[in-house]
Design an enzyme around this catalytic site. Structure first.
Site, PDB file in Angstrom:
ATOM      1  N   LYS A   1       0.849  -1.183   0.000  1.00  0.00           N
ATOM      2  CA  LYS A   1       0.000   0.000   0.000  1.00  0.00           C
ATOM      3  C   LYS A   1       0.889   1.239   0.000  1.00  0.00           C
ATOM      4  CE  LYS A   1      -3.991   1.939   2.501  1.00  0.00           C
ATOM      5  NZ  LYS A   1      -4.939   1.716   3.613  1.00  0.00           N
TER       6      LYS A   1
ATOM      7  N   SER B   1      -9.675   1.800   2.298  1.00  0.00           N
ATOM      8  CA  SER B   1      -8.731   2.618   1.564  1.00  0.00           C
ATOM      9  C   SER B   1      -7.617   1.825   0.888  1.00  0.00           C
ATOM     10  CB  SER B   1      -8.109   3.658   2.513  1.00  0.00           C
ATOM     11  OG  SER B   1      -7.312   3.039   3.507  1.00  0.00           O
TER      12      SER B   1
ATOM     13  N   SER C   1     -10.307  -0.601   6.257  1.00  0.00           N
ATOM     14  CA  SER C   1      -9.556  -0.376   5.017  1.00  0.00           C
ATOM     15  C   SER C   1      -8.819  -1.585   4.468  1.00  0.00           C
ATOM     16  CB  SER C   1      -8.555   0.767   5.213  1.00  0.00           C
ATOM     17  OG  SER C   1      -9.233   1.984   5.390  1.00  0.00           O
TER      18      SER C   1
END
Length: 547
Positions: free
Chosen positions: A134, A209, A233
């Site tokens: 990420k 996210s 997320s």
């Protein structure tokens, strides 16, 4: 010299990402070609157009790849090249990468092959395994822009401790994946990169996210990735792409040198964990990382060694099932999945009771207040540096309407007391389940929805969280795919009378044809710091499903 506008900086960044892809892998029309071929599933389309020998590699789990590399069946270089090629195409379809560095990855793979050739040994359990990160996971020389135009061109100098642990054990990094602005939204959209689409249905959202991570994994262009979770997320993108994942409790996996929004906000802290296509990969990753004893380096980690809980797989655990939170009812396929998981477990001799959370609304109100405590000052301030607007989905999640200005220290302390109160109520609720069970023991784990739908259309006003209770209570959660939407079975309930406006919006969104064949994932939850038990519970459920 004039400072470039945010639009120019964002466009340059997007072009830089595309130009990081080798020319022979650039396919500017690939998304159109996929749609015109009648495909919505990127995983299936890439399997169609990529060489069979590459698909043979990318369709393996992380553990299978590690075994094959250790036996000399595959070189690290060939494995890395296959994942880089697939990631290049996946990005051009889904818009899921924000940093691409294939050259560095292939160079590292060659170095690992040289070591293996000379010693006939792997450097560690992740030898030659490409692992995606990420965007916020810091790497030297790479941006961690976290969805802000203002943070472009400001490369990090340190490596995240988790990334270093993985790298020292042989992992290869090749991409960093997209996030929404500030990483504070359940769908992945920013002025910087645009919108990230769902790998299994490009008409839908990848979630957020960690949406870039979810899309990349869902397309088969990663075997294991790192996500973070402050309100769902890790779990939401994993749910929308049919993945396995672990959201740990605070203090089990290191967050050191991971860029974050609201750094220092510790009432509901963000946690970091693995996302993968196999439950065994999640177990392997977590055990290996915790065994590294990173608490000797990161002061926030708890010195809790890995506890082997495999014996729990043969024990008849007691499950509580949460079918609805009483505010927004999940869509028909999710209700069906919950009913089916109960039936499967009971058939295998497990006790299952139904539970409810009477303080769900108070909990959600508290979460929103914690996330909005600075009246959106940090996000507004970072956005104003370039003049980029705050994206609408982030505005909904981080409000500047609840508080007119950042709250005082005393008000923050009051919020801290409210968080503590909710945690106590949840623990008491859990312990009191002993009254309902046949054995007189409280439940071992909860099975719950992750989201009230299996995805949603991009930019939809879909905001209701089934995930945040387990953030505020700091519980470990494991995501697992259970079934798929079947348009012939999962029909709309035309007689249903919504409980409120939010419930009506969710109910009206349901379209069995649109969501047909989408994965239906659930989460299994245990008490704080019981990651090993949570993984064992998920394994027990999957064994029942298989049998």
């Amino acid at each position: 010299m004039d400072t470039p506008t945010w639009e120019v900086v964002a466009a340059l960044k997007r072009n830089q990402v595309l130009n990081s892809i080798p020319k022979e892998w650039r396919k500017p029309n690939i998304r159109k070609e996929m749609i015109s071929s009648g495909y919505v599933n990127t995983y299936e389309y890439l399997n169609l157009i990529l060489p069979p020998e590459e698909n043979a590699i990318t369709n393996l789990s992380m553990l299978e790849l590690a075994t094959n590399i250790a036996k000399g069946n595959y070189t690290s270089y060939n494995v890395t090249k296959a994942f880089c090629h697939r990631a290049a195409l996946a990005h051009q379809i889904l818009n899921c990468c924000i940093e691409i560095f294939f050259d560095e990855a292939l160079k590292k793979a060659k170095e690992l092959d040289d070591v293996f050739q000379k010693t006939s040994k792997v450097v560690g359990p992740f030898h030659g395994i490409p692992i995606s990160l990420k965007d916020q996971v810091d790497l030297p020389g790479k941006d961690s822009s976290i969805g802000y135009v203002s943070l472009v061109g400001k490369p990090k100098t340190e490596i995240a401790l988790l990334a270093k642990i993985l790298q020292d054990k042989g992992a290869i990094f090749y991409v960093k994946t997209t996030v929404p602005m500030a990483m504070m939204a359940p769908q992945t959209v920013s002025n910087l990169h645009g919108y990230t689409y769902n790998a299994l249905n490009i008409n839908l959202s990848s979630g957020g996210s960690s949406g870039g991570e979810g899309a990349l994994l869902g397309s088969g262009a990663s075997c294991c990735g790192i996500g973070t979770d402050i309100g769902g997320s890790i779990r939401i993108p994993s749910c929308f792409q049919g993945l396995y994942a672990l959201k740990p409790s605070t203090g089990r996996i290191s967050y050191l040198n991971v860029t974050n929004s609201y750094s220092g906000q510790e009432l509901i802290p963000s946690v970091i964990g693995p996302m993968a296509r196999s439950l065994k990969d999640i177990e392997f990753f977590t055990e290996t990382v915790i065994a590294s004893e990173a608490w000797k380096i990161d002061s926030k980690l708890l010195p809790i060694p890995w506890k082997n809980q495999s014996h729990l797989k043969s024990k008849k655990l007691i499950f509580g099932v949460l079918k609805t939170d009483g505010i927004v009812k999940p869509h028909p396929p999710i209700i069906r999945a919950l009913n089916e998981v109960v039936a499967v477990l009971e058939k295998s001799g497990y006790e299952v009771i139904e539970i409810s959370i009477p303080f769900q609304k108070d909990m959600l109100d508290t979460v929103v207040k914690v996330f909005s405590a600075d009246a959106r000052f940090e996000i507004n301030n970072e956005s104003q540096k370039t003049g980029e607007p705050v994206v609408s989905v982030v505005k909904r999640f981080v409000s500047d309407k609840i508080f007119k200005k950042p709250i005082t220290v005393n008000e923050w302390w009051d919020l801290g007391n409210q968080v503590y109160k909710i945690r106590q109520m949840f623990l008491e609720l859990w312990n009191n389940t002993a009254i309902q069970t046949l054995s007189g023991n409280s439940i071992d784990a909860i099975i719950a929805p992750i989201w009230a739908s299996t995805s949603f259309l991009p930019e939809s006003k879909a905001d209701h969280l089934y995930t945040s209770l387990f953030n505020i209570c700091d519980c470990p959660c494991v995501v697992f795919p259970f079934t798929k939407v079947d348009a012939n079975i999962d029909l709309s309930d035309v007689s249903y009378k919504p409980l409120n406006e939010e419930d009506k919006e969710n109910n009206d969104m349901y379209d069995p044809v649109l969501f047909d064949n989408m994965p239906v994932c659930l989460q299994v939850v245990t008490k704080k710091l019981e990651e090993e038990k949570c993984l064992a519970a998920a394994s027990s459920i999957m064994d029942c499903l298989t049998n």
